[in-house]
Motif scaffolding. Structure first.
Motif, PDB file in Angstrom:
ATOM      1  N   GLU A  58       0.829  -1.207   0.000  1.00  0.00           N
ATOM      2  CA  GLU A  58       0.000   0.000   0.000  1.00  0.00           C
ATOM      3  C   GLU A  58       0.865   1.260   0.000  1.00  0.00           C
ATOM      4  OE1 GLU A  58      -3.198   0.308  -0.348  1.00  0.00           O
ATOM      5  OE2 GLU A  58      -3.664  -1.838  -0.335  1.00  0.00           O
ATOM      6  N   GLN A  60       3.870   1.515  -1.187  1.00  0.00           N
ATOM      7  CA  GLN A  60       4.452   1.608  -2.526  1.00  0.00           C
ATOM      8  C   GLN A  60       3.455   2.237  -3.503  1.00  0.00           C
ATOM      9  OE1 GLN A  60       7.611   0.390  -3.777  1.00  0.00           O
ATOM     10  NE2 GLN A  60       7.006   1.449  -5.646  1.00  0.00           N
ATOM     11  N   SER A  61       2.206   1.783  -3.440  1.00  0.00           N
ATOM     12  CA  SER A  61       1.172   2.333  -4.334  1.00  0.00           C
ATOM     13  C   SER A  61       0.955   3.815  -4.075  1.00  0.00           C
ATOM     14  CB  SER A  61      -0.143   1.557  -4.154  1.00  0.00           C
ATOM     15  OG  SER A  61       0.004   0.210  -4.561  1.00  0.00           O
ATOM     16  N   GLU A  64       3.804   5.683  -5.707  1.00  0.00           N
ATOM     17  CA  GLU A  64       3.674   5.684  -7.165  1.00  0.00           C
ATOM     18  C   GLU A  64       2.623   6.686  -7.634  1.00  0.00           C
ATOM     19  OE1 GLU A  64       2.836   1.613  -7.985  1.00  0.00           O
ATOM     20  OE2 GLU A  64       4.948   0.999  -7.887  1.00  0.00           O
TER      21      GLU A  64
END
Length: 320
Positions: A58, A60-61, A64
């Motif tokens: 989560e 990481q998302s 991004e």
């Protein structure tokens, strides 16, 4: 983790285990021991590394979706706070977001208190949530943030009723010099500072070429961790690379006992360390430290698993 100065800005198997632990505690409480002695505290549950990794996914998302980072003052950092706060609120924690200013931007600390426990002593576990602006900051320090989050959720799932009060915290702007944790400690009245019997810091607990380092600031807290790793036949060393350069320094400066764990940053693993722990001698513990490649691929699952379980052990033992 902030290494050196100046620094460029940076960032359930469980269900079954908890049920067994809760059942054991209930049975012991009802039946007592044969000689009437006080029953031992329930053991900490096994923390699911898959659940910890799900939190890292989560984070990481979030990075991004927000220019590749979760740095202080960025939308990615705010979204990180919102994600963790949502999990804690749903689990029954009392949460508070503390604002501070640094570098012309608003920063945030997230503090979560578990209802109940004694009022005289507080056991805290903390980790910085911000990344540098150069990457998503998944090992540094998504791993520490996700590890203590999952331990906090295990406390809630077990409906733990500790003798001491449990508090978890996620700090902002660590990468600029422990700004968030310093703001928190500076704002505590003397009486509240004196109630904190232990502050445990977790900054990078899943380095890809890991070591097993234990803070030696307080002998009793050091012993809690070293004894756990010794029982697992995992050798440890005293943490020196980031000594005084993560959020525990804010608490230590206020004479609060501190402890913690670390798996290494930019220093190179020696041949002796590689023999003890495995991995690659002559390579950094984390070659993606403060870099764009500090993603979910930059984490050692075994180190993350061991350290998450060690955090739970310390919280259960010190809170009892």
């Amino acid at each position: 983790m902030r290494i050196g100065a100046p620094v460029t800005p940076k960032t359930r198997l469980r269900g079954a285990a908890v049920a067994v632990a809760a059942c054991t505690a209930l049975t012991t409480g009802l039946l007592g021991t044969a000689d009437g002695a006080e029953a031992p505290a329930a053991a900490a549950p096994d923390i699911s590394v898959d659940q910890v990794k799900a939190h890292l996914g989560e984070l990481q998302s979030i990075a991004e979706a927000n220019d590749g980072n979760r740095a202080h003052g960025s939308p990615g950092y705010q979204a990180s706070v919102d994600y963790i706060k949502g999990k804690l609120d749903a689990a029954g924690f009392t949460t508070a977001v503390q604002e501070f200013q640094y570098g012309g931007a608003t920063g945030y600390n997230l503090v979560a208190d578990w209802p109940g426990g004694g009022s005289d002593e507080v056991v805290m576990a903390g980790a910085h949530l911000d990344s540098t602006d150069s990457g998503p900051g998944i090992n540094d320090n998504g791993t520490g943030s996700a590890g203590i989050l999952e331990v906090a959720l295990a406390v809630a799932e077990a409906d733990l009723q500790p003798a001491k009060h449990l508090r978890f915290a996620w700090w902002g702007a660590e990468e600029y010099g422990m700004v968030g944790s310093g703001h928190y400690v500076d704002g505590l009245p003397a009486e509240d500072r004196s109630r904190i019997s232990a502050y445990l810091n977790f900054d990078m607990i899943g380095s890809p070429n890991p070591g097993y380092f234990v803070y030696d600031d307080d002998p009793a807290l050091e012993g809690v961790f070293k004894d756990w790793f010794t029982a697992k036949n995992i050798p440890t060393e005293i943490e020196t690379e980031g000594d005084g350069r993560s959020d525990h320094a804010s608490f230590k400066a206020a004479d609060i006992p501190v402890g913690g764990l670390f798996t290494g940053a930019s220093r190179v693993k020696s041949a002796e360390q590689a023999e003890a722990w495995g991995g690659a001698a002559g390579e950094p513990f984390d070659s993606c430290y403060h870099s764009p490649c500090d993603t979910t691929e930059n984490v050692d699952d075994t180190a993350l698993d061991h350290n998450s379980d060690a955090i739970a052990h310390a919280v259960w033992e010190l809170g009892s």
